[in-house]
Design an enzyme around this catalytic site. Structure first.
Site, PDB file in Angstrom:
ATOM      1  N   SER A  39       0.870  -1.096   0.026  1.00 50.35           N
ATOM      2  CA  SER A  39       0.099  -0.247  -0.039  1.00 50.35           C
ATOM      3  C   SER A  39       0.687   1.297   0.250  1.00 50.35           C
ATOM      4  O   SER A  39       2.058   1.216   0.486  1.00 50.35           O
ATOM      5  CB  SER A  39      -0.722   0.031   1.096  1.00 50.35           C
ATOM      6  OG  SER A  39      -1.705   1.415   1.366  1.00 50.35           O
ATOM      7  N   HIS A  81      -2.730  -0.883 -13.497  1.00 51.52           N
ATOM      8  CA  HIS A  81      -2.803  -1.938 -13.680  1.00 51.52           C
ATOM      9  C   HIS A  81      -1.549  -2.679 -14.553  1.00 51.52           C
ATOM     10  O   HIS A  81      -0.764  -3.718 -14.232  1.00 51.52           O
ATOM     11  CB  HIS A  81      -3.992  -2.575 -14.398  1.00 51.52           C
ATOM     12  CG  HIS A  81      -5.359  -2.214 -13.577  1.00 51.52           C
ATOM     13  ND1 HIS A  81      -6.472  -2.666 -13.900  1.00 51.52           N
ATOM     14  CD2 HIS A  81      -5.405  -1.939 -12.118  1.00 51.52           C
ATOM     15  CE1 HIS A  81      -7.449  -2.581 -12.957  1.00 51.52           C
ATOM     16  NE2 HIS A  81      -6.851  -1.945 -11.957  1.00 51.52           N
ATOM     17  N   LYS A  99     -10.478  -5.861 -13.290  1.00 52.01           N
ATOM     18  CA  LYS A  99     -10.941  -5.020 -14.547  1.00 52.01           C
ATOM     19  C   LYS A  99     -10.742  -3.357 -14.379  1.00 52.01           C
ATOM     20  O   LYS A  99     -10.941  -3.206 -13.116  1.00 52.01           O
ATOM     21  CB  LYS A  99     -12.454  -5.405 -14.966  1.00 52.01           C
ATOM     22  CG  LYS A  99     -13.499  -5.533 -13.743  1.00 52.01           C
ATOM     23  CD  LYS A  99     -13.519  -4.351 -13.047  1.00 52.01           C
ATOM     24  CE  LYS A  99     -14.640  -3.150 -13.603  1.00 52.01           C
ATOM     25  NZ  LYS A  99     -14.839  -2.137 -12.777  1.00 52.01           N
TER      26      LYS A  99
HETATM   27  N1  LIG Z   1     -14.709  -6.549  -9.782  1.00 47.79           N
HETATM   28  C1  LIG Z   1     -15.358  -5.551  -9.151  1.00 47.79           C
HETATM   29  O1  LIG Z   1     -16.679  -5.784  -8.982  1.00 47.79           O
HETATM   30  C2  LIG Z   1     -14.979  -4.358  -8.968  1.00 47.79           C
HETATM   31  C3  LIG Z   1     -15.535  -3.229  -8.009  1.00 47.79           C
HETATM   32  C4  LIG Z   1     -14.946  -2.042  -7.850  1.00 47.79           C
HETATM   33  C5  LIG Z   1     -13.796  -1.772  -8.232  1.00 47.79           C
HETATM   34  N2  LIG Z   1     -13.064  -2.669  -9.209  1.00 47.79           N
HETATM   35  C6  LIG Z   1     -11.734  -2.376  -9.612  1.00 47.79           C
HETATM   36  O2  LIG Z   1     -10.812  -2.306  -8.725  1.00 47.79           O
HETATM   37  C7  LIG Z   1      -9.934  -1.364  -8.882  1.00 47.79           C
HETATM   38  C8  LIG Z   1      -9.849  -0.826  -7.675  1.00 47.79           C
HETATM   39  O3  LIG Z   1     -11.004  -0.261  -7.230  1.00 47.79           O
HETATM   40  P1  LIG Z   1     -11.562   0.234  -5.727  1.00 47.79           P
HETATM   41  O4  LIG Z   1     -13.121   0.373  -5.668  1.00 47.79           O
HETATM   42  O5  LIG Z   1     -10.840  -0.777  -4.849  1.00 47.79           O
HETATM   43  O6  LIG Z   1     -11.033   1.667  -5.545  1.00 47.79           O
HETATM   44  P2  LIG Z   1     -10.273   2.299  -4.321  1.00 47.79           P
HETATM   45  O7  LIG Z   1     -11.205   1.965  -3.302  1.00 47.79           O
HETATM   46  O8  LIG Z   1     -10.009   3.712  -4.785  1.00 47.79           O
HETATM   47  O9  LIG Z   1      -8.968   1.615  -4.035  1.00 47.79           O
HETATM   48  C9  LIG Z   1      -7.827   1.725  -4.868  1.00 47.79           C
HETATM   49  C10 LIG Z   1      -6.558   1.718  -4.033  1.00 47.79           C
HETATM   50  O10 LIG Z   1      -5.603   1.946  -5.188  1.00 47.79           O
HETATM   51  C11 LIG Z   1      -4.268   2.591  -4.397  1.00 47.79           C
HETATM   52  N3  LIG Z   1      -3.984   3.691  -5.120  1.00 47.79           N
HETATM   53  C12 LIG Z   1      -2.698   3.597  -5.841  1.00 47.79           C
HETATM   54  N4  LIG Z   1      -2.423   4.769  -6.309  1.00 47.79           N
HETATM   55  C13 LIG Z   1      -3.354   5.725  -6.021  1.00 47.79           C
HETATM   56  C14 LIG Z   1      -3.934   6.806  -6.654  1.00 47.79           C
HETATM   57  N5  LIG Z   1      -3.086   7.659  -7.314  1.00 47.79           N
HETATM   58  N6  LIG Z   1      -5.285   7.251  -6.307  1.00 47.79           N
HETATM   59  C15 LIG Z   1      -6.231   6.349  -5.455  1.00 47.79           C
HETATM   60  N7  LIG Z   1      -5.784   5.242  -5.172  1.00 47.79           N
HETATM   61  C16 LIG Z   1      -4.603   4.709  -5.349  1.00 47.79           C
HETATM   62  C17 LIG Z   1      -4.910   3.067  -2.963  1.00 47.79           C
HETATM   63  O11 LIG Z   1      -4.683   1.712  -2.066  1.00 47.79           O
HETATM   64  P3  LIG Z   1      -3.325   2.163  -1.221  1.00 47.79           P
HETATM   65  O12 LIG Z   1      -3.574   3.619  -0.561  1.00 47.79           O
HETATM   66  O13 LIG Z   1      -3.217   1.047  -0.481  1.00 47.79           O
HETATM   67  O14 LIG Z   1      -2.188   2.344  -2.091  1.00 47.79           O
HETATM   68  C18 LIG Z   1      -6.344   2.790  -3.271  1.00 47.79           C
HETATM   69  O15 LIG Z   1      -6.815   2.701  -1.921  1.00 47.79           O
HETATM   70  C19 LIG Z   1     -10.314  -0.665 -10.004  1.00 47.79           C
HETATM   71  O16 LIG Z   1      -9.566  -1.313 -11.070  1.00 47.79           O
HETATM   72  C20 LIG Z   1     -11.716  -1.027 -10.387  1.00 47.79           C
HETATM   73  O17 LIG Z   1     -12.257  -1.011 -11.655  1.00 47.79           O
HETATM   74  C21 LIG Z   1     -13.752  -3.955  -9.198  1.00 47.79           C
END
Ligand SMILES: NC(=O)c1ccc[n+]([C@@H]2O[C@H](COP(=O)([O-])OP(=O)(O)OC[C@H]3O[C@@H](n4cnc5c(N)ncnc54)[C@H](OP(=O)(O)O)[C@@H]3O)[C@@H](O)[C@H]2O)c1
Length: 331
Positions: A39, A81, A99
């Site tokens: 992270s 990714h 995705k």
């Molecule tokens: N399969 C599904 O049902 C599903 C559902 C939602 C999302 N997704 C996918 O999963 C991925 C993440 O989505 P999420 O909903 O988990 O998003 P999120 O809650 O915003 O989490 C993304 C994480 O990425 C890290 N990160 C690294 N650089 C970043 C930046 N510049 N800005 C923001 N975050 C950054 C952060 O973790 P750290 O602070 O720990 O580094 C952040 O908590 C996306 O590709 C999305 O398309 C899939």
């Protein structure tokens, strides 16, 4: 090389919402466990490991160098990714990547080339493909339950927070409704028709940041079949999937605001049948089980989401964006 360990140990890249949902669901996929997380912030990493176990890594390289990590799960924003999956593959780790796999087809083609040349497992986390209801749908289509599929209507709407710098609206983070939501109906059409469209007509509404907040598309296939697909950040609206065939039809009941499938209604020859196939947890455990199965069997990809199909779908996404003049930074 098959991995025949008692447990498949997962290394999480990013500790966001999706990572937490996936870590919860590893409990529903026997033989899988959290190995650790990398992270940007020590606090997020510490919170993640205190909830799900494993080790906190300050740097991706440290996780990739750990021989205890069997597979890397990339769930960072879309723009990261490609680089993170590439780093994991170059370090010799199999990867499950969220995705949308990459921002565009050339990036994905490069990752596939690396995975294949190094004989490493690689898969797009298109988790719905392993849901029990989708497995049942595949079986119905394979045995011609509705004859020849002729027309599909599918859409995914949600209401993410509006902010120019979040992962939904920021071009730098790979934002936009197509890559966030539209990938689901587009991938579903690929599953149903077993092909990509040879003709695409589409329109999109772009935000001031330049990413699409809504699109609507008509796909025309070489077989003559058509699909009407849409996605948008306009609200948590429910939109059932309709599939019309030459000898029947299928309606899949969807949850409001999510791509979650509840029930399937089949109409055929004057008769009507409903299939209910509940899923465990958030529904992500099935894809984890598939990754473990593939690793144990020494398979380099899953038959349910082959890499060539992920790449073909990514090319279709590129075609849509090209029609709207929408580019990501650096493209
Ligand atoms: N399969 C599904 O049902 C599903 C559902 C939602 C999302 N997704 C996918 O999963 C991925 C993440 O989505 P999420 O909903 O988990 O998003 P999120 O809650 O915003 O989490 C993304 C994480 O990425 C890290 N990160 C690294 N650089 C970043 C930046 N510049 N800005 C923001 N975050 C950054 C952060 O973790 P750290 O602070 O720990 O580094 C952040 O908590 C996306 O590709 C999305 O398309 C899939």
């Amino acid at each position: 090389m098959p991995v025949t360990r008692q447990h498949t140990t997962w290394g999480f890249v990013a500790a966001g919402k999706m990572a937490a949902a996936m870590a919860q669901d590893l409990r529903h996929a026997r033989g899988n466990r959290v190995g650790g997380v990398v992270s940007r912030t020590p606090q997020s990493a510490a919170a993640f490991v205190s909830q799900f176990g494993g080790q906190a890594y300050a740097l991706l390289d440290a996780m990739l160098a750990d021989p205890g990590i069997d597979v890397v799960y990339v769930s960072s924003p879309n723009n990261l990714h490609y680089a993170q999956t590439k780093a994991a593959l170059l370090a010799g780790k199999p990867v499950l990547c969220e995705k949308t796999f990459t921002l565009n087809a050339p990036q994905l083609a490069e990752l596939i080339e690396i995975a294949r040349s190094r004989k490493l497992f690689l898969m797009e986390a298109m988790w719905v493909r392993w849901l029990p209801l989708v497995t049942a749908l595949r079986q119905l289509l394979q045995r011609g339950a509705i004859g020849q599929p002729l027309h599909l209507s599918a859409a995914f709407y949600s209401l993410p927070p509006v902010a120019n710098d979040n992962r939904f609206y920021s071009p730098a983070l790979g934002g936009g409704a197509l890559l966030d939501l539209g990938i689901y109906p587009v991938s579903f059409a690929s599953l149903v028709f077993g092909a990509q469209p040879h003709e695409v007509v589409s329109v999109a509404k772009l935000a001031s940041t330049g990413v699409d907040t809504r699109f609507s598309a008509i796909f025309h296939y070489a077989s003559g079949a058509t699909a009407q697909l849409a996605a948008g950040f306009d609200g948590r609206m429910r939109h059932d999937i309709m599939l019309l065939g030459s000898e029947g039809s299928i309606r899949i009941e969807m949850d409001r605001g999510g791509w979650k499938m509840r029930r399937l209604h089949l109409e055929q020859g004057g008769g009507r049948r409903t299939l209910t196939a509940p899923y465990k947890g958030n529904g992500y455990g099935y894809q984890a089980a598939e990754v473990r199965r593939c690793l144990q069997a020494g398979l380099l990809e899953s038959e349910a989401m082959p890499l060539d199909e992920s790449l073909a779908i990514m090319r279709t996404l590129d075609t849509l964006r090209a029609q709207w003049g929408m580019r990501y930074p650096g493209e």
